[in-house]
Design an enzyme around this catalytic site. Sequence first.
Site, PDB file in Angstrom:
ATOM      1  CG  ASN A 110      -1.818   0.752   1.197  1.00  0.00           C
ATOM      2  OD1 ASN A 110      -1.802   2.003   0.568  1.00  0.00           O
ATOM      3  ND2 ASN A 110      -2.470   1.517   2.521  1.00  0.00           N
ATOM      4  CE  LYS A 160      -0.263   3.190   5.041  1.00  0.00           C
ATOM      5  NZ  LYS A 160      -0.196   3.472   6.201  1.00  0.00           N
ATOM      6  CG  HIS A 171      -5.984   2.041   4.775  1.00  0.00           C
ATOM      7  ND1 HIS A 171      -5.522   2.918   5.606  1.00  0.00           N
ATOM      8  CD2 HIS A 171      -4.981   1.438   4.367  1.00  0.00           C
ATOM      9  CE1 HIS A 171      -4.007   2.585   5.868  1.00  0.00           C
ATOM     10  NE2 HIS A 171      -4.440   1.249   5.628  1.00  0.00           N
ATOM     11  CD  GLU A 206      -2.940   5.601   6.295  1.00  0.00           C
ATOM     12  OE1 GLU A 206      -3.269   5.893   5.606  1.00  0.00           O
ATOM     13  OE2 GLU A 206      -2.180   5.296   7.418  1.00  0.00           O
ATOM     14  CD  GLU A 253      -4.074  -2.428   7.502  1.00  0.00           C
ATOM     15  OE1 GLU A 253      -2.926  -2.147   6.906  1.00  0.00           O
ATOM     16  OE2 GLU A 253      -4.477  -1.082   6.837  1.00  0.00           O
ATOM     17  N   GLY A 255       2.480   2.524  10.400  1.00  0.00           N
ATOM     18  CA  GLY A 255       2.833   3.806  10.558  1.00  0.00           C
ATOM     19  C   GLY A 255       3.719   3.219  11.876  1.00  0.00           C
ATOM     20  CB  SER A 301       4.843  -1.492  12.096  1.00  0.00           C
ATOM     21  OG  SER A 301       4.313  -0.053  12.234  1.00  0.00           O
TER      22      SER A 301
HETATM   23  P1  PGA Z   1       2.873   0.751   7.582  1.00  0.00           P
HETATM   24  O1  PGA Z   1       1.031   0.055   6.589  1.00  0.00           O
HETATM   25  O2  PGA Z   1       3.312  -0.929   7.106  1.00  0.00           O
HETATM   26  O3  PGA Z   1       3.497   1.846   7.335  1.00  0.00           O
HETATM   27  O4  PGA Z   1       1.997  -0.026   8.724  1.00  0.00           O
HETATM   28  C1  PGA Z   1       0.152  -0.480   6.970  1.00  0.00           C
HETATM   29  C2  PGA Z   1      -1.196   0.139   5.464  1.00  0.00           C
HETATM   30  O5  PGA Z   1      -1.084   0.946   6.236  1.00  0.00           O
HETATM   31  O6  PGA Z   1      -1.735  -0.697   5.095  1.00  0.00           O
END
Ligand code: PGA
Length: 249
Positions: free
Chosen positions: A9, A11, A95, A97, A167, A173, A212
């Site tokens: 992803n 982003k 997601h 976000e 998640e 993140g 992460s």
């Molecule tokens: P990350 O993000 O691996 O940077 O924690 C995962 C995601 O948001 O899909």
Amino acid sequence: MRTKLVAGNWKMNGSLASNAHLLAALSNTVFATLNAQLAVCVPYPYLSQAAAVLAGTPVLLGAQDVSEHAKGAFTGEVSAAMLADFGCRYVLVGHSERRSFYGDTNESVALKFAAAQVAGLTPILCVGETLAEREAGVTMQVVSSQLDAVLAKSGVAALSTAVVAYEPVWAIGTGRTASPGQAQEVHAQIRARIEQADPTVAANLQILYGGSMKPDNAAELLRQKDIDGGLIGGASLVAEDFLAIAKAA
Ligand code: PGA
């Protein structure tokens, strides 16, 4: 036996130049050495670039969001049919976000999930609890209500052409990964919940872990019985890291 899926992803990251480098590294992988299917979910403007570079490779293409509407006066939105036109196989829906910054709700996510399937895309339904929810002991209630909205709209059979990504919001993140045990526990509960409705769908459902996931923790996470792959944010922007995670699967 479920195949593993490792999906990046990106982003809101990338440029034509940096993508060219990353996509070239992915397309030059020796795929025969991997046990996992690879996919990348890229920003909309880069779909055609990614589709062109990845053509002829087994790396599948995805987007990061989709409109719940099929077409019309929805300025700024992108429909599922448009994503299909650009060669997408996958699209992320729900997601965290999108849920926290852009007002996606369980109900709108269920509509996006359904719209994606109408266009033949495979939605990757993202679910997960916040830190406050985990500490309050309501992780499974939160995840269940996120799943239930989709089940109510599309029915359990729809999950036979979908992927779920667990998640935990507190792990995204932050560098703070769920322990393999914590992740496995929620994955098993998600599968058990689907099993109540349809054991075959549950047995075949790919449930990815995201939050992460990095080369140094991927192998142990991916070894868990109900973890069928990863949704990788930060580490998917570095070809070596993304491929190291894929190799750990
Ligand atoms: P990350 O993000 O691996 O940077 O924690 C995962 C995601 O948001 O899909």
